[in-house]
Design a protein around this motif. Structure first.
Motif, PDB file in Angstrom:
ATOM      1  N   ASP A   1      -3.358   4.432 -19.240  1.00 14.43           N
ATOM      2  CA  ASP A   1      -2.539   4.544 -20.442  1.00 14.43           C
ATOM      3  C   ASP A   1      -1.095   4.857 -20.080  1.00 14.43           C
ATOM      4  N   HIS A   2      -0.847   5.216 -18.815  1.00 13.48           N
ATOM      5  CA  HIS A   2       0.500   5.496 -18.318  1.00 13.48           C
ATOM      6  C   HIS A   2       1.180   4.172 -17.981  1.00 13.48           C
ATOM      7  N   THR A   3       2.462   4.098 -18.238  1.00 10.36           N
ATOM      8  CA  THR A   3       3.192   2.869 -17.934  1.00 10.36           C
ATOM      9  C   THR A   3       3.833   2.901 -16.559  1.00 10.36           C
ATOM     10  N   GLU A   4       3.943   4.086 -15.977  1.00 11.36           N
ATOM     11  CA  GLU A   4       4.623   4.197 -14.689  1.00 11.36           C
ATOM     12  C   GLU A   4       3.628   4.183 -13.525  1.00 11.36           C
ATOM     13  N   ALA A   5       4.171   3.851 -12.354  1.00 11.21           N
ATOM     14  CA  ALA A   5       3.375   3.847 -11.130  1.00 11.21           C
ATOM     15  C   ALA A   5       3.079   5.288 -10.709  1.00 11.21           C
ATOM     16  N   ALA A   6       2.328   5.443  -9.649  1.00 18.22           N
ATOM     17  CA  ALA A   6       2.011   6.775  -9.120  1.00 18.22           C
ATOM     18  C   ALA A   6       3.301   7.492  -8.720  1.00 18.22           C
ATOM     19  N   ASN A   7       3.278   8.802  -8.788  1.00 18.60           N
ATOM     20  CA  ASN A   7       4.443   9.633  -8.474  1.00 18.60           C
ATOM     21  C   ASN A   7       4.693   9.648  -6.962  1.00 18.60           C
ATOM     22  N   THR A   8       5.807   9.064  -6.554  1.00 18.12           N
ATOM     23  CA  THR A   8       6.113   8.979  -5.121  1.00 18.12           C
ATOM     24  C   THR A   8       6.838  10.210  -4.592  1.00 18.12           C
ATOM     25  N   SER A   9       7.057  11.202  -5.443  1.00 17.30           N
ATOM     26  CA  SER A   9       7.677  12.447  -4.954  1.00 17.30           C
ATOM     27  C   SER A   9       6.650  13.573  -4.839  1.00 17.30           C
ATOM     28  N   SER A  10       5.387  13.261  -5.069  1.00 20.46           N
ATOM     29  CA  SER A  10       4.341  14.282  -5.001  1.00 20.46           C
ATOM     30  C   SER A  10       3.942  14.568  -3.556  1.00 20.46           C
ATOM     31  N   PHE A  11       3.276  15.698  -3.354  1.00 21.55           N
ATOM     32  CA  PHE A  11       2.753  16.046  -2.037  1.00 21.55           C
ATOM     33  C   PHE A  11       1.745  14.995  -1.572  1.00 21.55           C
ATOM     34  N   GLY A  12       0.901  14.544  -2.490  1.00 23.86           N
ATOM     35  CA  GLY A  12      -0.094  13.528  -2.149  1.00 23.86           C
ATOM     36  C   GLY A  12       0.541  12.252  -1.620  1.00 23.86           C
ATOM     37  N   TRP A  13       1.680  11.872  -2.214  1.00 17.74           N
ATOM     38  CA  TRP A  13       2.360  10.663  -1.745  1.00 17.74           C
ATOM     39  C   TRP A  13       2.921  10.879  -0.343  1.00 17.74           C
ATOM     40  N   GLN A  14       3.410  12.075  -0.063  1.00 13.84           N
ATOM     41  CA  GLN A  14       3.905  12.378   1.276  1.00 13.84           C
ATOM     42  C   GLN A  14       2.770  12.301   2.297  1.00 13.84           C
ATOM     43  N   VAL A  15       1.579  12.723   1.890  1.00 14.48           N
ATOM     44  CA  VAL A  15       0.401  12.611   2.752  1.00 14.48           C
ATOM     45  C   VAL A  15       0.132  11.135   3.060  1.00 14.48           C
ATOM     46  N   LEU A  16       0.167  10.285   2.020  1.00 13.51           N
ATOM     47  CA  LEU A  16      -0.047   8.849   2.227  1.00 13.51           C
ATOM     48  C   LEU A  16       0.958   8.266   3.214  1.00 13.51           C
ATOM     49  N   ASN A  17       2.213   8.626   3.063  1.00 21.00           N
ATOM     50  CA  ASN A  17       3.247   8.118   3.962  1.00 21.00           C
ATOM     51  C   ASN A  17       3.042   8.588   5.392  1.00 21.00           C
ATOM     52  N   THR A  18       2.513   9.785   5.560  1.00 19.10           N
ATOM     53  CA  THR A  18       2.270  10.329   6.900  1.00 19.10           C
ATOM     54  C   THR A  18       1.078   9.643   7.565  1.00 19.10           C
ATOM     55  N   LEU A  19       0.043   9.351   6.803  1.00 20.16           N
ATOM     56  CA  LEU A  19      -1.194   8.818   7.360  1.00 20.16           C
ATOM     57  C   LEU A  19      -1.197   7.310   7.563  1.00 20.16           C
ATOM     58  N   THR A  20      -0.283   6.593   6.910  1.00 17.99           N
ATOM     59  CA  THR A  20      -0.295   5.134   6.954  1.00 17.99           C
ATOM     60  C   THR A  20       1.001   4.584   7.543  1.00 17.99           C
ATOM     61  N   ASP A  21       0.995   3.296   7.788  1.00 19.44           N
ATOM     62  CA  ASP A  21       2.209   2.619   8.252  1.00 19.44           C
ATOM     63  C   ASP A  21       3.057   2.150   7.084  1.00 19.44           C
ATOM     64  N   SER A  22       2.446   1.978   5.930  1.00 15.68           N
ATOM     65  CA  SER A  22       3.199   1.661   4.713  1.00 15.68           C
ATOM     66  C   SER A  22       2.378   2.053   3.499  1.00 15.68           C
ATOM     67  N   ALA A  23       3.086   2.449   2.454  1.00 11.18           N
ATOM     68  CA  ALA A  23       2.437   2.785   1.183  1.00 11.18           C
ATOM     69  C   ALA A  23       3.400   2.422   0.058  1.00 11.18           C
ATOM     70  N   VAL A  24       2.887   1.710  -0.934  1.00  9.36           N
ATOM     71  CA  VAL A  24       3.679   1.317  -2.097  1.00  9.36           C
ATOM     72  C   VAL A  24       2.831   1.506  -3.343  1.00  9.36           C
ATOM     73  N   THR A  25       3.506   1.661  -4.475  1.00  7.27           N
ATOM     74  CA  THR A  25       2.799   1.768  -5.748  1.00  7.27           C
ATOM     75  C   THR A  25       3.551   0.954  -6.784  1.00  7.27           C
ATOM     76  N   TRP A  26       2.839   0.434  -7.746  1.00 11.07           N
ATOM     77  CA  TRP A  26       3.459  -0.335  -8.813  1.00 11.07           C
ATOM     78  C   TRP A  26       2.574  -0.291 -10.052  1.00 11.07           C
ATOM     79  N   SER A  27       3.188  -0.667 -11.169  1.00 10.08           N
ATOM     80  CA  SER A  27       2.491  -0.709 -12.449  1.00 10.08           C
ATOM     81  C   SER A  27       2.913  -1.973 -13.170  1.00 10.08           C
ATOM     82  N   GLU A  28       1.967  -2.623 -13.832  1.00  8.99           N
ATOM     83  CA  GLU A  28       2.256  -3.836 -14.599  1.00  8.99           C
ATOM     84  C   GLU A  28       1.333  -3.880 -15.811  1.00  8.99           C
TER      85      GLU A  28
END
Length: 143
Positions: free
Chosen positions: A92-119
């Motif tokens: 029901d949210h129109t925006e993508a996942a929050n890229t400033s969250s701690f969880g997103w920082q974890v994703l960036n640390t564990l992977t070679d790339s991470a992106v999110t989008w909403s459509e």
């Protein structure tokens, strides 16, 4: 018979897709599939663990955004030197996942790339399809 593990090339026709109810009780299944795919693709133990944790974090993030009765879709694409994962839920949210969250920082640390989008979901429901894409490359072994 040699005890050395042989690497088996896996191509895009071997993509794996999961569709599960968007509920945290299904996270162990997705983690297990991610780890198994990475093992079969001959990733080392650290990379397997990183991918497993990253997939868990991405899917948990999406589950938190999921609309009621939503399905979590998760596609694993296995390349010659990387595994790419795309996970999506209707929201029901129109925006993508929050890229400033701690969880997103974890994703960036564990992977070679991470992106999110909403459509928009494309069926006129007013919901959006929120997605996270990530990739993990096989570590280069010095030899």
């Amino acid at each position: 018979m040699s005890e050395q593990r042989q690497h088996v090339e896996i191509d895009s026709r071997d993509d794996i897709e999961l569709r599960l109810g968007a509920d945290v009780v299904h996270l162990p299944i997705v983690r297990s599939v991610a780890a198994n795919i990475a093992m079969r693709a001959d990733f080392d133990l650290d990379a397997i663990s990183d991918l497993e944790l990253a997939v868990d974090e991405a899917c948990a993030t999406l589950i938190a955004l999921a609309a009621a009765e939503s399905i979590l879709g998760c596609r694993f694409t296995i390349g010659s030197d990387e595994i790419a994962v795309t996970a999506s839920v209707r929201s029901d949210h129109t925006e993508a996942a929050n890229t400033s969250s701690f969880g997103w920082q974890v994703l960036n640390t564990l992977t070679d790339s991470a992106v999110t989008w909403s459509e928009p979901d494309g069926v006129g429901s007013g919901q959006h399809l929120v997605s996270i894409g990530l990739s993990k490359r096989r570590p280069v072994v010095a030899g």
